[in-house]
Structures are given as structure tokens and as C-alpha cells.
Design a protein around this motif. Structure first.
Motif, short mmCIF file in Angstrom:
data_model
loop_
_atom_site.label_atom_id
_atom_site.label_comp_id
_atom_site.label_asym_id
_atom_site.label_seq_id
_atom_site.Cartn_x
_atom_site.Cartn_y
_atom_site.Cartn_z
N GLU A 6 0.96 -1.34 -0.13
CA GLU A 6 -0.09 -0.08 0.06
C GLU A 6 0.85 1.17 0.08
N GLU A 47 -2.97 3.75 -10.80
CA GLU A 47 -3.45 2.42 -11.40
C GLU A 47 -2.52 1.77 -12.21
N SER A 51 -0.62 -0.90 -8.85
CA SER A 51 -0.62 -0.72 -7.27
C SER A 51 -2.06 -1.24 -6.93
N PRO A 52 -2.17 -2.38 -6.06
CA PRO A 52 -3.62 -2.83 -5.73
C PRO A 52 -4.31 -1.99 -4.93
N VAL A 53 -3.73 -1.08 -4.19
CA VAL A 53 -4.35 -0.20 -3.21
C VAL A 53 -3.83 1.30 -3.65
N ARG A 115 -13.11 7.72 -5.18
CA ARG A 115 -13.76 6.61 -5.29
C ARG A 115 -14.62 6.53 -6.95
N ALA A 118 -11.78 5.55 -9.26
CA ALA A 118 -10.82 4.35 -9.14
C ALA A 118 -11.20 3.08 -9.67
N ARG A 119 -10.67 2.21 -9.94
CA ARG A 119 -11.24 0.97 -10.34
C ARG A 119 -10.39 -0.26 -9.47
N VAL A 120 -9.59 0.44 -8.47
CA VAL A 120 -9.13 -0.45 -7.62
C VAL A 120 -9.34 0.09 -6.16
N ALA A 121 -8.84 -0.55 -5.06
CA ALA A 121 -9.11 -0.38 -3.65
C ALA A 121 -8.61 1.05 -3.32
N HIS A 170 -10.75 1.28 1.88
CA HIS A 170 -9.84 -0.05 2.01
C HIS A 170 -9.13 -0.04 3.40
#
Length: 354
Positions: A6, A47, A51-53, A115, A118-121, A170
Motif C-alpha cells: 500500500e 493504477e 498498485s492494488p491499493v 472512488r 478509481a477501479r481498485v481499492a 480499504h
């Protein structure tokens, strides 16, 4: 095997946005569009790193990560607590002049915008009660006791976190960079202990499940490629830090001269229900880490921290103060990409060794 990774929060603003904010002459509607463009661009580039977050890069936080909730409050004055940095410059907090203490804005407003795009957390950083407690003047405020101020402060902080959790954060990360600074200001540890107690009063308002979505960030500060407390030994902070009732800790490590010693301390202090995200990139170092360097830092950390409790992060935000242009956006995202790729490389190696 997955090792969570993160960011901390801030991304440098574009030169155009910095100039617009500095001029003070941009009409509010145009400035709002510039903010919105900055958030969208930041999220897209975040993104693209894999990065997943992510965060919104704190593009809309007024002035800085520390005083955004009270920026422009009519009952504050600019001559508050001073934060001296090693480079010689000083940042200053506002001082509360009279009651009541109230937030002008809560961080869920930033999260709500992020949000949308964003398409990820998305995680959200918020400032700690202990940092904002420094707004109350030592001489007190007539008709408004410190205890009344603390009650109002804790209420506003709790409201902010609950709002962020409610709309899908998240994680909510409590920025506690003043922890290490407290040891420098008061080597007896009394100031640090008071900060820990105050932040625990806030954290104690949340359930165990909620606290697993709440984290605490510590670092020696980061502004204009400088720090405010890197000369403070972690040994004077970490045992107290892990007494905080949080499920996650984000600990600056990449910039430390002896990371192994810090990892040994973390191993001694961490509780079974806590996860530690160790810093594997140093935002104030202009050199961009390679994925291989990050991989090696993760593998080193895995020698001391149980894999089920290990994560990675950046040591600090890349521009906690909005006018800081010592790091470019390109550099920040390159470091983030190295963190993401290096963490995945380490995870694959550790999976193969099981």
C-alpha cells in the motif's frame, strides 16, 4: 503467496497546480476543476503502476496532510506550534484562539471523489488526534478547558474515520509522524506517552473488526528532501508505537541506516493481531529504487516478521506539504512501480521456498 502493498498517501502536485495555489488569484470554480483534473490524473497514473491499493495523492488536501481539517477555520491564528526540519526550514501549525474546536472538512469528502474514478481499492489517510492536540495553546483558552477541547477533538476524529469506513475505504491510515518528533522534543518520553494515550482513546472507540481496517503511520517526517526527527533512535519509539490499538502499522524503514536493527525491534514489539507494512522505498531519496532492490528489502524483512503479518509501503508520502516540489510526479510513480514489482518478486521467491 500475496504480500500486501500500500502507499502512504501524498503524490507531488503538478507545477501548474502548485503555481495556481501560490498565486491565490485563480477563481474558485477554475481551481476546483484543476483539483478534479489532478485527482483523475493521479488515480490513472497510480493504477498504471499496478498498485492494488491507491490514494487520491492528497491532491485536494488544503496546504498539507497535517492541518487540512482546520485550514481556514475562523477561530485559528497562524502562530502555532513550529516543526523545524533538518534542512533549516520551519512548518507551522495554526493555533486555536477560542472555542469550539471543529473540523472545517473531513477526509471522507476526498475519498468520495477518488472512488468515483478509481477501479481498485482506495485507502484514506487522516491526521492523528495527537497532532491536532498541538493546536491548543499551553496557556489555555478562557472558558474552554483542555479536557473540553480533547472531547471535541476526539469526536471529530471518530466522525472522520467512521465516515471513511462507511463509504468503503480499504483502510484508514492515521498519520502519526509526530511520534518520533515527540521523542526529540521530550527525551523523557512523557510527551510520546501522552500522544499514545490520546490516540488510544480514539482507537478505543472502534470495534476489533473496525480496527483491522485502521492503521498508524510513523516516519521521521518528509519535506523538501528533509526530515524533522531522523536522528531519533527508533528504540525510543517502537515499543510505545505498538501499544496503539490499531491493526496495521506503516513503518518507515528504507531510509534507516540500520534496517536490520529496526526489524529486530519490530519482531520484539509486534502483537499477533497486527500487520506491519515496512517501507521499501525512500521518497526523499532522489534515486529511484529498482524492483530488485525492493525485492531484497522485502526478503530481508521476511527474515524477522512473520509472512502473515508482513506488508510493504513507501517510507512516507511523496509531498505531504502541497508546495513541496523537490520530488517530481514521475519519480514518485517510478518508485511506486518498483515497490509493487519488487514486492511481487519477493512473494514469488518466498512462495517457492515454502
Amino acid at each position: 503467496m500475496n504480500i500486501p502493498t500500500e502507499p502512504i498517501g501524498s503524490i507531488p502536485r503538478s507545477p501548474e497546480l502548485i503555481a495556481a495555489l501560490a498565486s491565490g488569484e485563480v477563481p474558485p470554480d477554475r481551481l476546483d476543476r484543476m483539483y478534479d483534473d489532478a485527482v483523475r490524473d493521479t488515480i490513472a497514473r497510480f493504477e498504471a503502476t499496478g498498485s492494488p491499493v491507491i490514494t487520491d495523492g492528497e491532491q485536494r488536501k488544503y496546504e498539507n496532510f497535517w492541518t487540512y481539517p482546520v485550514h481556514g477555520a475562523p477561530n485559528t491564528l497562524p502562530d502555532g506550534f513550529q516543526i523545524p526540519f533538518a534542512a533549516g526550514h520551519i512548518r507551522r501549525m495554526p493555533r486555536l484562539a477560542h472555542a469550539p474546536f471543529r473540523y472545517e472538512r473531513h477526509a471522507d469528502s476526498y475519498l468520495e471523489v477518488a472512488r468515483r474514478y478509481a477501479r481498485v481499492a482506495v485507502k484514506q489517510a487522516v491526521i492523528s488526534p495527537s497532532a491536532l492536540s498541538l493546536m491548543y495553546p499551553p496557556e489555555g483558552i478562557p472558558g474552554y478547558s483542555r479536557s473540553e477541547f480533547i472531547d471535541d477533538l476526539l469526536g471529530e476524529h471518530e466522525k472522520e474515520i467512521r465516515r471513511c469506513l462507511a463509504i468503503g475505504a480499504h483502510k484508514v491510515q492515521v498519520d502519526f509522524t509526530e511520534g518520533r518528533l515527540a521523542v526529540k522534543l521530550d527525551p523523557t518520553g512523557e510527551l510520546l506517552n501522552s500522544f499514545i494515550d490520546l490516540n488510544n482513546l480514539a482507537l478505543g472507540r472502534f470495534s476489533e473488526d473496525e480496527r483491522q481496517r485502521i492503521g498508524v503511520h510513523t516516519c521521521p517526517g518528509g519535506d523538501r528532501d528533509s526530515t524533522h526527527s531522523a536522528d531519533v533512535d527508533y528504540a525510543n519509539l517502537l515499543p510505545s508505537l505498538f501499544e496503539l490499538k490499531a491493526g496495521n502499522f506503516y513503518v518507515a524503514l528504507a531510509g534507516e541506516p540500520d534496517p536490520v536493527q529496526v526489524l529486530k525491534m519490530i519482531r520484539e514489539c509486534i502483537k499477533p493481531w497486527q500487520r506491519v507494512f515496512v517501507g521499501v522505498t525512500a521518497p526523499i531519496d532522489p534515486r529511484i529504487e529498482t524492483a530488485e532492490q525492493v525485492r531484497d528489502r522485502v526478503l530481508q524483512a521476511a527474515e524477522y516478521i512473520p509472512l502473515a503479518q508482513l506488508g510493504t509501503t513507501d517510507d512516507c508520502g511523496f509531498a505531504p506539504f502541497c508546495d513541496d516540489c523537490s520530488t517530481t510526479r514521475d519519480t514518485a510513480f517510478a518508485k511506486i512501480r518498483a515497490r509493487v514489482e519488487g514486492t511481487a518478486m519477493a512473494a514469488a521467491i518466498l512462495e517457492g521456498s515454502r
